[in-house]
Scaffold this active site. Structure first.
Site, mmCIF file in Angstrom:
data_model
loop_
_atom_site.group_PDB
_atom_site.id
_atom_site.type_symbol
_atom_site.label_atom_id
_atom_site.label_comp_id
_atom_site.label_asym_id
_atom_site.label_seq_id
_atom_site.Cartn_x
_atom_site.Cartn_y
_atom_site.Cartn_z
ATOM 1 N N GLN A 1 -2.388 0.038 0.099
ATOM 2 C CA GLN A 1 -3.463 -0.883 0.476
ATOM 3 C C GLN A 1 -3.020 -2.345 0.413
ATOM 4 O O GLN A 1 -3.845 -3.241 0.296
ATOM 5 C CB GLN A 1 -4.681 -0.676 -0.434
ATOM 6 C CG GLN A 1 -5.291 0.716 -0.327
ATOM 7 C CD GLN A 1 -6.566 0.836 -1.141
ATOM 8 O OE1 GLN A 1 -7.616 0.304 -0.777
ATOM 9 N NE2 GLN A 1 -6.481 1.546 -2.254
ATOM 10 N N ARG B 1 -12.644 3.220 3.863
ATOM 11 C CA ARG B 1 -13.928 2.596 3.520
ATOM 12 C C ARG B 1 -15.083 3.564 3.766
ATOM 13 O O ARG B 1 -16.185 3.354 3.272
ATOM 14 C CB ARG B 1 -14.184 1.339 4.368
ATOM 15 C CG ARG B 1 -13.181 0.193 4.258
ATOM 16 C CD ARG B 1 -12.852 -0.181 2.848
ATOM 17 N NE ARG B 1 -11.659 0.522 2.403
ATOM 18 C CZ ARG B 1 -11.277 0.625 1.139
ATOM 19 N NH1 ARG B 1 -12.021 0.106 0.179
ATOM 20 N NH2 ARG B 1 -10.173 1.273 0.811
ATOM 21 N N ASP C 1 -4.457 -6.259 -12.322
ATOM 22 C CA ASP C 1 -5.078 -5.436 -11.279
ATOM 23 C C ASP C 1 -4.556 -5.877 -9.913
ATOM 24 O O ASP C 1 -4.099 -7.010 -9.748
ATOM 25 C CB ASP C 1 -6.593 -5.586 -11.361
ATOM 26 C CG ASP C 1 -7.332 -4.553 -10.514
ATOM 27 O OD1 ASP C 1 -6.685 -3.593 -10.057
ATOM 28 O OD2 ASP C 1 -8.554 -4.710 -10.324
ATOM 29 N N GLU C 2 -4.633 -4.975 -8.931
ATOM 30 C CA GLU C 2 -4.190 -5.262 -7.561
ATOM 31 C C GLU C 2 -2.765 -5.823 -7.554
ATOM 32 O O GLU C 2 -2.460 -6.804 -6.868
ATOM 33 C CB GLU C 2 -5.155 -6.249 -6.881
ATOM 34 C CG GLU C 2 -6.599 -5.779 -6.824
ATOM 35 C CD GLU C 2 -6.845 -4.663 -5.836
ATOM 36 O OE1 GLU C 2 -5.879 -4.206 -5.189
ATOM 37 O OE2 GLU C 2 -8.003 -4.233 -5.702
ATOM 38 N N LYS D 1 -10.689 3.477 -10.113
ATOM 39 C CA LYS D 1 -9.793 2.525 -10.775
ATOM 40 C C LYS D 1 -10.544 1.618 -11.737
ATOM 41 O O LYS D 1 -10.126 1.430 -12.885
ATOM 42 C CB LYS D 1 -9.080 1.689 -9.714
ATOM 43 C CG LYS D 1 -8.224 0.574 -10.268
ATOM 44 C CD LYS D 1 -7.779 -0.391 -9.184
ATOM 45 C CE LYS D 1 -8.930 -1.223 -8.675
ATOM 46 N NZ LYS D 1 -8.508 -2.293 -7.750
ATOM 47 N N THR D 2 -11.653 1.043 -11.281
ATOM 48 C CA THR D 2 -12.385 0.083 -12.111
ATOM 49 C C THR D 2 -12.889 0.743 -13.388
ATOM 50 O O THR D 2 -12.816 0.154 -14.477
ATOM 51 C CB THR D 2 -13.560 -0.518 -11.319
ATOM 52 O OG1 THR D 2 -13.058 -1.161 -10.147
ATOM 53 C CG2 THR D 2 -14.311 -1.529 -12.162
#
Length: 728
Positions: free
Chosen positions: A261, A622, A230-231, A40-41
């Site tokens: 998430q 994770r 974002d998010e 994503k980043t």
């Protein structure tokens, strides 16, 4: 800095087809559903660079909202490098940052239109609680019956839902809500009197500004030609309204996130914002990033089988080009002690074999209380570890005190900061003197600094109290006149010298030495803000979020959770909530029993149960290559003993490729694990030696718990029945 349109193909290199499509989709509403570990980043960074490189907008015309200040800083550096600029370029994307940071900039510039002073200060949670206590005292509310923290939470929730004090009073039902409704308007008056805004205000007041001031709204809409959030799954009602206001004119909005998430509903986050995006913005393009670059296929399959049981979610399926990897390991243990030893056994075996470093492992749990048994085992068997979530640097008393002085210099009406420092160092001004002074000040109609300057005319105060307040007034006025001429570092350094602050901190104890070191570290921080002045420094510090300063308490000290090689060589212990955004080669998720994970309060609430499942999904994703899921037959927790069935989440993954095992340990499975432990007979002031922390001095004793100061390592609380200690 920008290149021509023909020269932008390099910005698509290394991207998969969906990532490249997201980069090139610049016009109109865009929803990027970015699964865990899907790059994503990188996609966001290249998209912003693409908009700049193709001259679609100047940096000034882009609003880019990130979840943390750290994330925005890293993205800004990446974009600068992509476009061939210098990493130190602060002017690139000046409106990239958190919601709170961007709203501060808007309010500094235009807040005066709704009565907000340009030099407003920002109250953090500690300041908010202090003000709630002030308001409760004025209203004679029993703090034991209605704790300030409870009232603050109710008021914060109302603000995030854009509910006014009057509206809250009408809907308040329970006694706690009715009490909060009484405190709410008094608290708002305190904010206004102090020239302050709390964190909730930063967004809510910006929404108010844009809603009520049409010319101001039009100006910001014209400026922000491109908006990226974002998010987005973690936005609340106020943030949602803010975004709608800023994008109403052009709809060039791109939101990125993953409803799978969304784990912050307790902070007011509403995952439905991302699910409703297509209905909110007609004609939206939807791009799914489903290729995972983090986890093995077996881990992804197990995680998908868990999250797929949620009814309210987007439709996607993560996949990876990587090999299946080893099966997910499900372990049954007898107790929390056996759980901890099972973890120690596997960590130590991998490290001894040279297959892993300690930093490769993370242990995740639902609640902080679960860490106790794990910590005891790690100390007992001398495994290095660090805990995420200790006392943050800016929450330490000595740091809060210095920052309160600086805020009072910047905003002399800040009574919360005033009350914190008025008798620090001691000036003979107690609670009774403060009450007399406050009553006299209000009666005379003086603002705070004016009252301190004229305090000699307050006959009801003692001579010593008048002298102390007069001295404080001189300090505030003198340094206030130098704000524009001194850097934050120099101003702070001169203030500390004027106060003789280090002499005040040094009290002959190891804790005093540690406090001095912390304040010196604050000077190092201030040196980084030489180009933004005191106001900018105070603003940056106030906006530092939990995720920006993850405090890693191992053998003392702190570091940021970034790349593997940047982390100290120690096993990381943290809650599942703290783990979001991080990744590790090997992950243990503990406490997989009903009432623990999922939590007991979620068992009869469908929406909370779905959030618990999302939390489990976050924990599982994770892990890169090894994932251990552990459940105990019985567990001592919260002062009692429970025996609950295995978590339903384990049943969710039965169709995945998993390996199950029972690990009750054995008498010789760990060195000396079942031998009687000799408990040292210690006394306060004695010197001891620890295998990891070195030599230390016993500060306090409480039962079998000793608080010990280790030079260079800080203060530790250790169970002397388990800690490898010897008396010197």
């Amino acid at each position: 800095m920008s290149r021509g349109v023909k020269d932008v193909d390099f910005l698509l290199e290394g991207l998969n087809p969906e990532q490249a499509r997201a980069v090139k989709t610049t016009e109109g509403p865009l929803l990027i559903l970015a699964g865990a570990g899907s790059g994503k980043t990188k996609t966001l960074t290249h998209r912003l660079a693409y908009i700049l490189a193709t001259n679609r907008a100047t940096p000034f015309n882009i609003l880019a909202v990130t979840f943390t200040n750290k994330a925005s800083g890293e993205m800004r550096h990446r974009i600068t490098e992509l476009l061939g600029g210098s990493r130190g370029n602060r002017n690139l994307l000046p409106f990239m940052g958190t919601f709170h940071g961007i709203c501060v900039r808007i309010l500094r510039q235009d807040g005066q239109h709704i009565g907000i002073p340009r030099n407003f200060v920002i109250w953090d949670e500690v300041d908010r609680l202090a003000a709630i206590k002030q308001a409760s005292r004025r209203l004679q509310i029993d703090e034991k019956k209605f704790p300030p923290r409870l009232l603050a939470a109710l008021i914060s929730g109302a603000k995030n839902e854009m509910v006014t004090p009057a509206e809250f009073s009408e809907i308040a039902g329970s006694p706690a809500e009715q009490t909060a409704a009484k405190v709410f308007p008094v608290y708002e008056d305190l904010l206004k009197e102090n020239g302050a805004l709390d964190f909730d205000d930063l967004i809510a007041r910006t929404v108010e500004l844009l809603t009520t001031q049409a010319p101001i709204r039009d100006k910001w809409q014209r400026q922000f030609k491109y908006v990226m959030i974002d998010e987005y799954q973690d936005t609340n009602a106020a943030q949602y309204q803010l975004v709608k206001l800023l994008t109403a004119a052009h709809h060039n909005i791109a939101v990125v996130g993953d409803d799978w998430q969304s784990i912050y509903s307790w902070r007011g986050a509403d995952y439905r914002n991302i699910l409703n995006f297509e209905s909110d913005y007609e004609g939206a393009t939807v791009i799914k990033l489903e290729q995972n670059y983090r986890s093995s296929a077996n881990i992804l399959e197990a995680a998908h089988n868990v999250i797929s049981h949620n009814q309210n979610r987007s439709q996607k399926k993560l996949w990876t080009a990587a090999a299946p990897g080893i099966p997910v390991q499900i372990l049954q243990v007898s107790s929390e002690r056996a759980e901890a030893e099972a973890i120690v056994r596997r960590v130590r075996a991998a490290v001894d074999a040279g297959a892993r470093d300690y930093r490769d492992f993370a242990v995740l749990y639902r609640t902080n209380a679960q860490s106790r048994a794990i910590e005891e085992a790690f100390v007992s068997y001398s495994l290095p570890y660090r805990i995420v979530g200790g006392v943050r640097f800016y929450e330490r008393k000595e740091i809060k005190d210095v920052m309160a002085y600086l805020r009072l210099i910047y905003q002399p009406n800040d009574t919360v900061s005033f009350e914190r420092v008025v008798n620090l160092p001691p000036r003979g001004i107690g609670r009774k003197s403060l009450e007399v002074f406050d009553s006299w000040r209000r009666g005379e109609g003086y603002d705070l600094l004016e009252a301190m300057t004229r305090v000699e005319s307050c006959a009801a105060l003692t001579t010593k109290a008048r002298q102390g307040l007069s001295e404080l007034a001189d300090i505030i006025a003198s340094f206030g006149s130098q704000i524009d001429n001194l850097t934050p570092e120099v101003l702070t350094e001169r203030l500390l010298k004027k106060l003789d602050y280090f002499r005040h901190l040094i009290d002959g104890t190891p804790q005093g030495e540690a406090r001095v070191e912390n304040v010196k570290e604050l000077l190092s921080v201030a040196a980084q803000y030489h180009d933004v002045g005191l106001g900018g420094f105070l603003e940056e510090v106030a906006l530092v979020s939990d995720l920006d300063t993850i405090n890693m308490k191992e053998s003392g000290g702190a570091s940021k959770a970034t790349k593997d090689e940047d982390r100290p060589n120690a096993v990381t212990l943290m809650t599942l909530h703290s783990a979001k955004g991080l990744e590790f080669p090997a992950v243990f998720i503990t406490g997989l029993e009903e009432t623990v994970l999922p939590h007991s309060r979620a068992l009869y609430d469908a929406s909370e149960l779905e959030e618990e499942r999302r939390l489990m999904y976050v924990g599982m994703t994770r892990a890169r290559t090894e994932l251990y899921l552990i459940h105990a037959v019985g567990r001592g927790l919260h002062g009692g003993y429970t025996s609950n069935p295995p978590s339903r989440f384990l049943a969710d993954i039965e169709d995945s490729r998993v390996a199950t095992a029972t690990d009750f340990g054995s008498p010789d499975s760990l060195q000396a694990s079942d031998e009687p432990r000799y408990v040292l007979d210690l006394a306060e002031g004695e010197v001891v030696r620890h295998k990891i922390f070195g030599d230390g001095t016993v500060l306090t004793l409480e039962g079998e718990t000793a608080t010990i100061y280790f030079k260079g390592k800080g203060t530790k609380k250790l169970n002397i029945a388990f800690a490898p200690l010897e008396k010197l």
